[in-house]
Write a protein that holds these residues in place. Structure first.
Motif, mmCIF file in Angstrom:
data_model
loop_
_atom_site.group_PDB
_atom_site.id
_atom_site.type_symbol
_atom_site.label_atom_id
_atom_site.label_comp_id
_atom_site.label_asym_id
_atom_site.label_seq_id
_atom_site.Cartn_x
_atom_site.Cartn_y
_atom_site.Cartn_z
ATOM 1 N N VAL A 20 0.704 -1.311 0.013
ATOM 2 C CA VAL A 20 0.193 -0.055 -0.142
ATOM 3 C C VAL A 20 0.830 1.051 -0.091
ATOM 4 C CG1 VAL A 20 -1.877 1.246 1.110
ATOM 5 C CG2 VAL A 20 -1.836 -1.239 1.247
ATOM 6 N N PRO A 21 1.894 1.282 1.078
ATOM 7 C CA PRO A 21 2.468 2.517 0.891
ATOM 8 C C PRO A 21 3.375 2.638 -0.397
ATOM 9 C CG PRO A 21 3.369 1.005 2.493
ATOM 10 C CD PRO A 21 2.100 0.725 2.162
ATOM 11 N N ASN A 22 4.094 1.279 -0.716
ATOM 12 C CA ASN A 22 4.870 1.604 -1.993
ATOM 13 C C ASN A 22 4.113 1.948 -3.255
ATOM 14 O OD1 ASN A 22 6.916 0.535 -0.625
ATOM 15 N ND2 ASN A 22 6.452 -1.830 -0.861
ATOM 16 N N MET A 23 2.688 1.378 -3.302
ATOM 17 C CA MET A 23 1.848 2.090 -4.376
ATOM 18 C C MET A 23 1.654 3.464 -4.450
ATOM 19 S SD MET A 23 -0.234 0.895 -6.872
ATOM 20 C CE MET A 23 -1.666 1.265 -7.687
ATOM 21 N N LEU A 24 1.445 4.133 -3.222
ATOM 22 C CA LEU A 24 1.276 5.504 -3.350
ATOM 23 C C LEU A 24 2.539 6.091 -3.276
ATOM 24 C CD1 LEU A 24 -0.805 5.601 0.081
ATOM 25 C CD2 LEU A 24 -1.534 5.761 -2.132
ATOM 26 N N ILE A 25 3.511 5.778 -2.893
ATOM 27 C CA ILE A 25 5.063 6.515 -3.456
ATOM 28 C C ILE A 25 5.170 6.373 -4.745
ATOM 29 C CG2 ILE A 25 7.385 6.221 -3.403
ATOM 30 C CD1 ILE A 25 7.104 5.108 -0.448
ATOM 31 N N ALA A 26 4.876 5.293 -5.313
ATOM 32 C CA ALA A 26 5.085 5.237 -7.012
ATOM 33 C C ALA A 26 3.972 6.012 -7.835
ATOM 34 C CB ALA A 26 4.931 3.705 -7.423
ATOM 35 N N VAL A 27 2.760 6.075 -7.328
ATOM 36 C CA VAL A 27 1.955 6.867 -7.876
ATOM 37 C C VAL A 27 2.139 8.212 -7.808
ATOM 38 C CG1 VAL A 27 -0.517 7.608 -7.612
ATOM 39 C CG2 VAL A 27 -0.131 5.179 -7.880
ATOM 40 N N GLY A 28 2.457 8.756 -6.688
ATOM 41 C CA GLY A 28 2.762 10.047 -6.351
ATOM 42 C C GLY A 28 4.161 10.556 -7.126
ATOM 43 N N LEU A 29 4.955 9.742 -7.501
ATOM 44 C CA LEU A 29 6.298 10.148 -8.514
ATOM 45 C C LEU A 29 5.720 9.936 -9.840
ATOM 46 C CD1 LEU A 29 9.108 7.745 -6.943
ATOM 47 C CD2 LEU A 29 8.739 10.419 -6.708
ATOM 48 N N ILE A 30 5.043 9.147 -10.372
ATOM 49 C CA ILE A 30 4.278 9.232 -11.558
ATOM 50 C C ILE A 30 3.343 10.268 -11.906
ATOM 51 C CG2 ILE A 30 2.982 7.967 -13.339
ATOM 52 C CD1 ILE A 30 3.897 5.322 -12.048
#
Length: 366
Positions: free
Chosen positions: A60-70
């Protein structure tokens, strides 16, 4: 028939491009917020990872971090595109890029929605992870001399003090494990030896809890030993003295804490998804209206913009036919082993000759 057809004048197109330029830059900020929220959630989980079982809840946090950068990268590019589209002549340099950009942004907004749903759907996995992790932490509470476990006593005590909780499901969980190290037990005492011998597994069990379970709001000194023995204490009834110990289990306390964080983050991500979807819709209208201007040849003329050129069913049918045609081409390439120079033999009569008679096979000369 086009879906959501809107007529744009040149002034409306220019204003739309300017507004979308501003919104894309706001989206860059929201992308940074998503990245920060994912990083915050990851830190909060890692702070108490020793109290959780080894389960994959970091996605969940990894998904949010990736989505934020993209989001930062995609919306930065979108801002540049919309800024150039204020001048319709500069649209030519982005004409071939805008449709792939819109498709990629569409899938990105879908990922944002998935990230929001993840924040609401991980409660069960989190609860199971906390249940198993807290059970192991309490079991190793006494192992203060064992490398790799010596920190668990302090961790559990600080957890119970900070979250005002006791045990896994409640204070009675401490009655079922030996939480006092054997090095602090006097084996010469008859009470200690009898209690150990009475247990099948040879453990020293008692109706007591660590000091960190004591309720600081209790009007009387904390009673942490012989909790169920009313006669051992003056004016005491363990079934009514609820203020003496924390009644809530630490699993429930931590679950409520992390659930509140994830629901707050999920709501923020959901609002971000709606915002990104509105920006994507505006970019689609801008793209289609500018393409129609290029077809007309007059940059000052009115043009139509739409969300889809055909209806939803027609668009789905066209895309399905494209996928089917790509599949057929792949089958032909597979049959030819990928070599386009290989000709597949035919049995058509047109190849036999004018009389439609196959040529006779002549024996080879010996």
């Amino acid at each position: 028939m086009a879906v959501l057809r809107v007529k744009f004048t040149k002034t409306k197109r220019d204003k739309l491009a300017q507004v979308l330029w501003i919104l894309n830059w706001i989206s860059v900020v929201t992308g940074a917020i998503l990245f920060s929220l994912g990083l915050f959630l990851k830190v909060e989980i890692n702070k108490r990872e020793e109290l959780m079982a080894e389960r994959d809840i970091q996605y969940v946090p990894n998904m949010l971090i990736a989505v934020g950068l993209i989001a930062c990268a995609i919306n930065f590019l979108g801002g540049k595109i919309c800024y150039d589209c204020v001048d319709s002549t500069k649209f030519l340099r982005w004409k071939l890029i805008m449709l792939p950009y819109i498709i990629c942004t569409f899938f990105f907004t879908f990922c944002v929605l998935v990230g929001a749903l993840m924040c609401y759907s991980t409660r069960g996995e989190l609860e199971e992870s906390l249940n198993l992790g807290l059970t192991d932490a309490m079991r190793f509470y006494k192992d203060t001399d064992t490398p790799g476990r010596c920190f668990l006593k302090r961790t559990v005590d600080m957890l119970q003090i900070e979250f005002q909780c006791c045990g896994n499901n409640g204070y009675k969980d401490w009655f079922q494990i030996q939480w006092i190290s054997s090095r602090y037990l006097d084996m010469t005492q008859k009470e200690v030896s009898d209690r150990i011998r009475s247990n099948v597994e040879g453990k020293y069990l008692m109706d007591g809890v660590p000091f960190s379970c004591c309720n600081t709001l209790s009007p009387r000194p904390c009673i942490q030993q012989q909790i169920t023995n009313n006669s051992a204490h003056f004016n005491y009834d363990h079934q009514t003295e609820e203020l003496n110990l924390w009644m809530k289990g630490c699993r429930q306390a931590l679950l409520e804490y992390y659930t509140h964080i994830m629901q707050s983050i999920g709501l923020t991500v959901l609002i971000t998804w709606l915002f990104e979807l509105s920006v994507l819709t505006g970019v689609r209208f801008l793209q289609t209206s500018l393409e129609n201007v290029l077809r007309q040849g007059d940059p000052n003329s009115e043009s139509d913009g739409w969300l889809l050129e055909n209806s939803f069913m027609e668009t789905a049918r066209i895309n399905l036919n494209i996928i089917k045609s790509l599949g057929k081409c792949n089958q032909i390439d597979t049959a030819n082993n990928g070599d386009p120079n290989i000709n597949v033999p035919t049995t058509s009569k047109a190849h036999y000759g004018p009389d439609n008679v196959p040529p006779k096979q002549t024996p080879e000369a010996s």
